[in-house]
Write a protein that holds these residues in place. Structure first.
Motif, PDB file in Angstrom:
ATOM      1  N   PRO A 112       0.814  -1.227   0.000  1.00  0.00           N
ATOM      2  CA  PRO A 112       0.000   0.000   0.000  1.00  0.00           C
ATOM      3  C   PRO A 112       0.844   1.272   0.000  1.00  0.00           C
ATOM      4  O   PRO A 112       0.475   2.274  -0.616  1.00  0.00           O
ATOM      5  CB  PRO A 112      -0.805  -0.123   1.303  1.00  0.00           C
ATOM      6  N   ALA A 113       2.001   1.236   0.690  1.00  0.00           N
ATOM      7  CA  ALA A 113       2.844   2.432   0.762  1.00  0.00           C
ATOM      8  C   ALA A 113       3.447   2.770  -0.588  1.00  0.00           C
ATOM      9  O   ALA A 113       3.476   3.941  -1.000  1.00  0.00           O
ATOM     10  CB  ALA A 113       3.947   2.228   1.803  1.00  0.00           C
ATOM     11  N   GLY A 157       2.225   1.901  -3.453  1.00  0.00           N
ATOM     12  CA  GLY A 157       1.113   2.352  -4.279  1.00  0.00           C
ATOM     13  C   GLY A 157       0.815   3.826  -4.048  1.00  0.00           C
ATOM     14  O   GLY A 157       0.578   4.588  -4.992  1.00  0.00           O
ATOM     15  N   ARG A 158       0.848   4.236  -2.802  1.00  0.00           N
ATOM     16  CA  ARG A 158       0.624   5.640  -2.471  1.00  0.00           C
ATOM     17  C   ARG A 158       1.761   6.517  -2.991  1.00  0.00           C
ATOM     18  O   ARG A 158       1.541   7.623  -3.485  1.00  0.00           O
ATOM     19  CB  ARG A 158       0.523   5.763  -0.943  1.00  0.00           C
ATOM     20  N   SER A 216       0.267  -3.223  -8.992  1.00  0.00           N
ATOM     21  CA  SER A 216      -0.534  -2.037  -8.671  1.00  0.00           C
ATOM     22  C   SER A 216      -0.409  -0.991  -9.770  1.00  0.00           C
ATOM     23  O   SER A 216      -1.392  -0.333 -10.137  1.00  0.00           O
ATOM     24  CB  SER A 216      -0.072  -1.441  -7.339  1.00  0.00           C
ATOM     25  N   SER A 273      -4.057  11.278  -3.832  1.00  0.00           N
ATOM     26  CA  SER A 273      -5.311  11.045  -3.122  1.00  0.00           C
ATOM     27  C   SER A 273      -5.486  12.092  -2.025  1.00  0.00           C
ATOM     28  O   SER A 273      -4.531  12.460  -1.338  1.00  0.00           O
ATOM     29  CB  SER A 273      -5.316   9.647  -2.503  1.00  0.00           C
ATOM     30  N   PHE A 285      -4.175   7.966   4.390  1.00  0.00           N
ATOM     31  CA  PHE A 285      -3.664   6.643   4.063  1.00  0.00           C
ATOM     32  C   PHE A 285      -4.464   5.576   4.816  1.00  0.00           C
ATOM     33  O   PHE A 285      -4.668   5.669   6.018  1.00  0.00           O
ATOM     34  CB  PHE A 285      -2.182   6.554   4.445  1.00  0.00           C
ATOM     35  N   ASP A 333      -7.387   6.592  -5.862  1.00  0.00           N
ATOM     36  CA  ASP A 333      -7.229   5.604  -4.800  1.00  0.00           C
ATOM     37  C   ASP A 333      -6.941   4.197  -5.320  1.00  0.00           C
ATOM     38  O   ASP A 333      -6.751   3.278  -4.524  1.00  0.00           O
ATOM     39  CB  ASP A 333      -8.505   5.545  -3.941  1.00  0.00           C
ATOM     40  N   GLU A 341      -3.431   2.556  -4.311  1.00  0.00           N
ATOM     41  CA  GLU A 341      -3.396   2.147  -2.911  1.00  0.00           C
ATOM     42  C   GLU A 341      -4.335   0.969  -2.665  1.00  0.00           C
ATOM     43  O   GLU A 341      -3.999   0.038  -1.921  1.00  0.00           O
ATOM     44  CB  GLU A 341      -3.774   3.302  -1.996  1.00  0.00           C
ATOM     45  N   GLY A 397      -2.761  -1.966  -3.784  1.00  0.00           N
ATOM     46  CA  GLY A 397      -1.705  -2.266  -2.829  1.00  0.00           C
ATOM     47  C   GLY A 397      -2.224  -3.070  -1.652  1.00  0.00           C
ATOM     48  O   GLY A 397      -1.586  -4.023  -1.199  1.00  0.00           O
ATOM     49  N   TRP A 398      -3.414  -2.696  -1.153  1.00  0.00           N
ATOM     50  CA  TRP A 398      -3.994  -3.445  -0.034  1.00  0.00           C
ATOM     51  C   TRP A 398      -4.412  -4.852  -0.445  1.00  0.00           C
ATOM     52  O   TRP A 398      -4.199  -5.820   0.300  1.00  0.00           O
ATOM     53  CB  TRP A 398      -5.198  -2.693   0.531  1.00  0.00           C
TER      54      TRP A 398
END
Length: 406
Positions: free
Chosen positions: A66-67, A69-70, A121, A199, A203, A325, A328, A331-332
């Protein structure tokens, strides 16, 4: 997938190029699990230790997913891909070249996971910008089907390298492919043209959407099942027998075929549960059908539903979140799947060491059944994509104006 839809995808500018680049960049994903399993077991004599190393790799990927991806929304896709690719390949090469204690191998595997390039991602965020929204669901199905080439070629290549040459060479080839594929993907024009908006949400907030949370859970369970079965196949035939690679390649080939056959069907809220029921049915046979032909039969049944299920997971996520989004969110979901790899590999490794292959296969079957039940529990919140687009929700929308006085 309809013939016309497939033809439209092939003709869309840049689609074949970006699919080829991302498949090459992700190809080491199909090699590393077995490569590390063979390498660490050969060095330590323990499948349990090898399972811990695979868990460390997957946990690192899960934490970073997720990080990174962000970060692609803040720094751009190319810089994140380039830096992570170089660092990850260096860690894998170090595992291959140096005679390290188990703790050192685990530490490097964790570092490789933390820096694993977020190709999945990135590409699934790019797809909505390459084709009309009406074709996006079919593109996700095509992507999920073609990614099985990774799980066909990867296990076969790494098994024959590990058993015919050495496990060190197998891991070094994985690192070289990681560098080459990552460079090709990062240099692609489509990657340079897409900019992920920043986004505006905090987060982790996207994980509160029920569709994203459920897809993370379902992905976790189904990939945990796959990882447990993969390790069980390797343990059933032994590290010196290339038959395990052939069995896993046939499993992936069945998944590839299933993706093309079932990908043409409309995605309804209950479709995911049905596809995962097929996966679970085949997995449930594995403890009772030992040997090459028995396991092949069970895994062909299971594999036929696997790629269609993974393609639907991507489509559900895409149609449920804003474009800013999506990286992220993927990513999750990738994190859920990677934690699944860690759990499944470690669980099967312990079962192989203490109870034998049938119990290890039973662990994989139980996880597959749970994935189907989780998908069934989410039918009420899943979108009905029959006749609908699978594209993400736009970040901007027309602003309604009051009627003019005149």
């Amino acid at each position: 997938m309809s013939g016309s839809g497939f033809g439209d995808l092939v003709r869309a500018r840049g689609v074949l190029r970006i699919i080829a680049a991302q498949l090459t960049a992700r190809f080491p994903s199909g090699m590393l699990s077995l490569g590390l399993l063979f390498h660490v077991e050969g060095r330590t004599g323990s499948y349990g230790t090898a399972g811990v190393v695979l868990a460390a790799l997957s946990i690192g990927q899960a934490v970073a997913g997720p990080a990174t991806g962000r970060l692609m929304g803040r720094l751009g896709i190319r810089p994140v891909i380039v830096v992570t690719t170089v660092c990850c390949a260096a860690a894998i090469a170090a595992i291959a070249l140096f005679d390290l204690p188990p703790a050192g191998i685990v530490g490097l595997a964790l570092a490789a996971g933390l820096t694993f390039p977020p190709i999945t991602s990135a590409v699934r965020t790019i797809y909505p910008k390459l084709v009309p929204a009406s074709l996006l669901g079919q593109l996700f199905s095509l992507d999920a089907s073609l990614q099985e080439l990774i799980w066909i070629g990867g296990p076969v290549l790494v098994t024959f390298l590990a058993t015919g040459v050495s496990t060190t060479v197998a891991l070094l080839v994985s690192a070289v492919l990681l560098i080459g594929g990552g460079a090709w993907f990062a240099a692609s024009r489509e990657v340079g043209r897409v900019r992920i908006p920043r986004s505006k949400r905090r987060f982790g907030v996207v994980l509160l959407r029920p569709q994203v949370a459920l897809m993370t859970l379902v992905g976790f369970l189904v990939i945990a099942s796959c990882a447990a079965i993969e390790a069980s196949v390797a343990g059933a035939f032994g590290e010196k027998d290339p038959t395990s690679g052939v069995v896993l390649a046939i499993w992936s080939l069945a998944s590839l075929a299933g993706g093309f056959v079932l990908g043409r069907l409309a995605m309804r809220p209950w479709s995911l549960a049905l596809r995962l029921t097929l996966v679970a049915a085949g997995a449930a046979l594995t403890p009772f059908l030992p040997g090459f032909w028995g396991l092949t039969t069970a895994l062909v049944i299971s594999g036929f539903g696997l790629a269609p299920a993974l393609g639907m997971i991507s489509a559900i996520v895409s149609s449920s979140v804003r474009f800013s989004d999506t990286a992220e969110a993927y990513g999750w979901t990738n994190t859920g799947q990677l934690v699944g790899v860690a759990l499944g590999a470690a669980l099967a490794g312990q079962a192989l060491d203490h109870f034998g292959a049938p119990i290890a296969f039973a662990c994989g079957a139980l996880l597959a059944v749970l994935s189907a039940l989780a998908a069934a529990a989410g039918i009420r919140v899943f979108p009905d994509l029959k006749g609908r687009n699978a594209g993400p929700v736009p970040d901007t929308a027309p602003i309604p104006l009051p009627p003019s006085a005149g």
